[in-house]
Scaffold this motif. Structure first.
Motif, short mmCIF file in Angstrom:
data_model
loop_
_atom_site.label_atom_id
_atom_site.label_comp_id
_atom_site.label_asym_id
_atom_site.label_seq_id
_atom_site.Cartn_x
_atom_site.Cartn_y
_atom_site.Cartn_z
N CYS A 265 0.83 -1.22 0.00
CA CYS A 265 0.00 0.00 0.00
C CYS A 265 0.85 1.26 0.00
CB CYS A 265 -0.94 0.01 1.19
SG CYS A 265 -0.11 0.15 2.78
N GLN A 266 2.09 1.18 0.50
CA GLN A 266 2.87 2.39 0.64
C GLN A 266 4.15 2.36 -0.20
OE1 GLN A 266 3.89 3.68 4.70
NE2 GLN A 266 2.79 5.53 4.13
N ASP A 267 4.84 1.21 -0.22
CA ASP A 267 6.04 1.08 -1.06
C ASP A 267 5.62 0.83 -2.51
OD1 ASP A 267 7.93 1.21 1.16
OD2 ASP A 267 7.07 -0.72 1.72
N GLY A 268 4.39 0.36 -2.72
CA GLY A 268 3.80 0.12 -4.04
C GLY A 268 2.50 0.89 -4.10
N PRO A 269 1.52 0.49 -4.90
CA PRO A 269 1.47 -0.79 -5.60
C PRO A 269 2.39 -0.87 -6.82
CG PRO A 269 -0.48 0.49 -6.16
CD PRO A 269 0.25 1.27 -5.10
N VAL A 270 2.97 0.28 -7.22
CA VAL A 270 3.84 0.28 -8.40
C VAL A 270 5.28 0.04 -7.96
CG1 VAL A 270 4.71 1.68 -10.30
CG2 VAL A 270 2.30 1.86 -9.63
N PHE A 271 5.94 -0.96 -8.55
CA PHE A 271 7.33 -1.26 -8.23
C PHE A 271 8.12 -1.42 -9.52
CE2 PHE A 271 4.85 -3.19 -4.78
CZ PHE A 271 5.53 -2.79 -3.64
N TRP A 272 9.40 -1.06 -9.48
CA TRP A 272 10.31 -1.51 -10.54
C TRP A 272 10.56 -2.99 -10.28
CZ3 TRP A 272 11.68 1.28 -14.73
CH2 TRP A 272 11.38 2.63 -14.70
N LEU A 273 10.60 -3.80 -11.33
CA LEU A 273 10.70 -5.25 -11.13
C LEU A 273 11.97 -5.64 -10.37
CD1 LEU A 273 9.49 -8.01 -11.64
CD2 LEU A 273 10.49 -8.00 -13.92
N ASN A 274 13.06 -4.89 -10.57
CA ASN A 274 14.29 -5.27 -9.86
C ASN A 274 14.22 -5.00 -8.34
OD1 ASN A 274 14.52 -2.53 -9.99
ND2 ASN A 274 16.60 -2.47 -10.81
N GLU A 275 13.19 -4.23 -7.90
CA GLU A 275 13.01 -4.01 -6.45
C GLU A 275 12.40 -5.24 -5.78
OE1 GLU A 275 11.26 0.02 -5.17
OE2 GLU A 275 10.45 -0.31 -7.17
N ILE A 276 11.63 -6.03 -6.55
CA ILE A 276 10.83 -7.08 -5.91
C ILE A 276 11.08 -8.48 -6.47
CG2 ILE A 276 8.92 -5.58 -5.21
CD1 ILE A 276 7.63 -7.09 -7.89
N GLU A 277 11.89 -8.60 -7.53
CA GLU A 277 11.98 -9.90 -8.21
C GLU A 277 12.49 -11.01 -7.32
OE1 GLU A 277 14.74 -9.91 -11.51
OE2 GLU A 277 15.98 -8.42 -10.55
N ASN A 278 13.29 -10.67 -6.28
CA ASN A 278 13.81 -11.72 -5.41
C ASN A 278 13.02 -11.87 -4.10
OD1 ASN A 278 15.90 -12.39 -7.20
ND2 ASN A 278 17.06 -10.59 -6.51
N LEU A 279 11.90 -11.15 -3.97
CA LEU A 279 11.10 -11.26 -2.75
C LEU A 279 10.11 -12.42 -2.89
CD1 LEU A 279 10.26 -7.53 -1.90
CD2 LEU A 279 12.25 -8.90 -1.26
N LYS A 280 10.03 -13.24 -1.81
CA LYS A 280 9.17 -14.42 -1.85
C LYS A 280 7.70 -14.00 -2.01
CE LYS A 280 8.56 -18.62 0.70
NZ LYS A 280 8.32 -19.00 2.06
N GLY A 281 7.02 -14.59 -2.97
CA GLY A 281 5.58 -14.36 -3.15
C GLY A 281 5.24 -13.03 -3.78
#
Ligand SMILES: Cc1cc2nc3c(=O)[nH]c(=O)nc-3n(C[C@H](O)[C@H](O)[C@H](O)COP(=O)(O)OP(=O)(O)OC[C@H]3O[C@@H](n4cnc5c(N)ncnc54)[C@H](O)[C@@H]3O)c2cc1C
Ligand code: FES
Length: 283
Positions: A265-281
């Motif tokens: 809700c706060q860090d997203g909902p928009v992310f660059w893919l390299n920010e989250i690609e290694n986060l589980k789920g």
């Protein structure tokens, strides 16, 4: 981007502002478009990619993306699928009715990093609602961006959202717009492509040094589209995704929307893919 009361529709993070429904129309048998304005007459103050928490007394609250650009003043719009309690009650409402709005919340599309780039805007299903805000923004600020390619996939012709907008974008010299549906039935009057939205990517000529891809849709679409984009040479620092999670507070307090250490809700909902690609789920 942290939320501050200055930036919000009401003076408190938690108190909904009254918001009048100006018009409602059917997008599909399951989705409606709501045109709204804040009762105090002020602009919502959103950017493309922001969402609001919509509330109805007795029915609860739900996060919904803003589907129109802030460059279109005097109103804002939301495309809403009838999914359950709150959205079901919202679908019964008419022009003149008043609902509650908190927000706008979240991190919007990173416009400073999109400026000057060729944009590949890929959406599936309801993902066209937040993407429409960005597309309208690009339409109204034509000099800020390079070429703009819009790809959209729906389940069927009947499930296709924003048909009038899609027809206008297809006819516009500013955009290259292609759409597809997963399947057609005998009775459908439809002239676009049939197949998954991923099938629209291989024929495209993409300059990976100039292009940013923005993806909004179901997670299953992300995995397949990212695979195709990698084949075109696009790195994960050139791909933007918008994620959906179950939310409660919408402002980084309750933890309902956590993706490891990040709050959607706060860090997203928009992310660059390299920010989250290694986060589980995450995807
Ligand atoms: C940032 C964000 C933006 C969104 N934008 C839009 C939009 O523009 N248009 C739109 O129609 N919907 C959007 N949604 C989804 C919308 O919030 C849910 O459909 C809504 O919360 C359902 O509320 P309800 O009370 O009608 O349904 P409920 O009665 O609460 O639940 C109905 C069903 O939907 C499930 N559900 C609830 N929330 C979600 C969710 N976030 N993702 C998947 N399943 C969920 C529930 O588990 C349940 O199975 C967005 C969600 C998020 C997080
Ligand atoms: S919805 Fe409460 S922390 Fe994100």
């Amino acid at each position: 981007m942290k939320q501050s009361p200055k930036h919000l529709a009401s003076a408190s993070l938690y108190r909904p502002a009254d918001c009048e429904i100006i018009a409602v129309c059917d997008l599909t048998p399951h989705e409606k478009l709501f045109r709204l304005r804040l009762a105090d007459g002020k602009p919502l103050g959103h950017l493309p990619g922001h969402f609001v928490q919509v509330s109805l007394l007795g029915w609860g609250e739900a996060p919904i993306s803003v589907a129109s650009s802030p460059t279109r003043s005097g109103y804002f719009e939301m495309g809403v699928r009838r999914a359950g309690t709150l959205t079901g009650a919202l679908h019964e409402m008419k022009a003149g009715d008043v609902i509650g709005i908190r927000g706008p919340f979240g991190k919007p599309f990173d416009l400073p990093r999109l400026r000057g780039k060729d944009l590949l805007l890929v959406s599936g299903g309801c993902g066209l609602a937040p993407m429409r805000s960005l597309i309208q923004y690009c339409e109204d600020q034509p000099r800020e961006f390079g070429s703009i390619t819009i790809l959209y996939g729906a389940k069927s012709p009947a499930d296709t959202l924003f048909k009038d907008d899609l027809a206008a974008w297809e006819a516009s010299a500013r955009f290259t717009c292609s759409r597809t549906v997963d399947r057609i039935t005998g009775g459908d009057c439809y002239s676009g492509g049939v197949g998954l939205v991923t099938a629209l990517i291989p024929p495209l000529e993409i300059d990976p040094g100039r292009t940013v891809a923005v993806l909004v849709g179901p997670p299953v679409m992300y995995r397949a589209v990212v695979e195709e984009l990698r084949k075109k040479g696009l790195g994960t620092d050139r791909i933007v995704v918008s994620l959906e999670r179950q939310m409660r507070c919408g402002v980084g307090k309750c933890g309902h929307c956590a993706i490891e250490h990040l709050y959607c809700c706060q860090d997203g909902p928009v992310f660059w893919l390299n920010e989250i690609e290694n986060l589980k789920g995450a995807l």
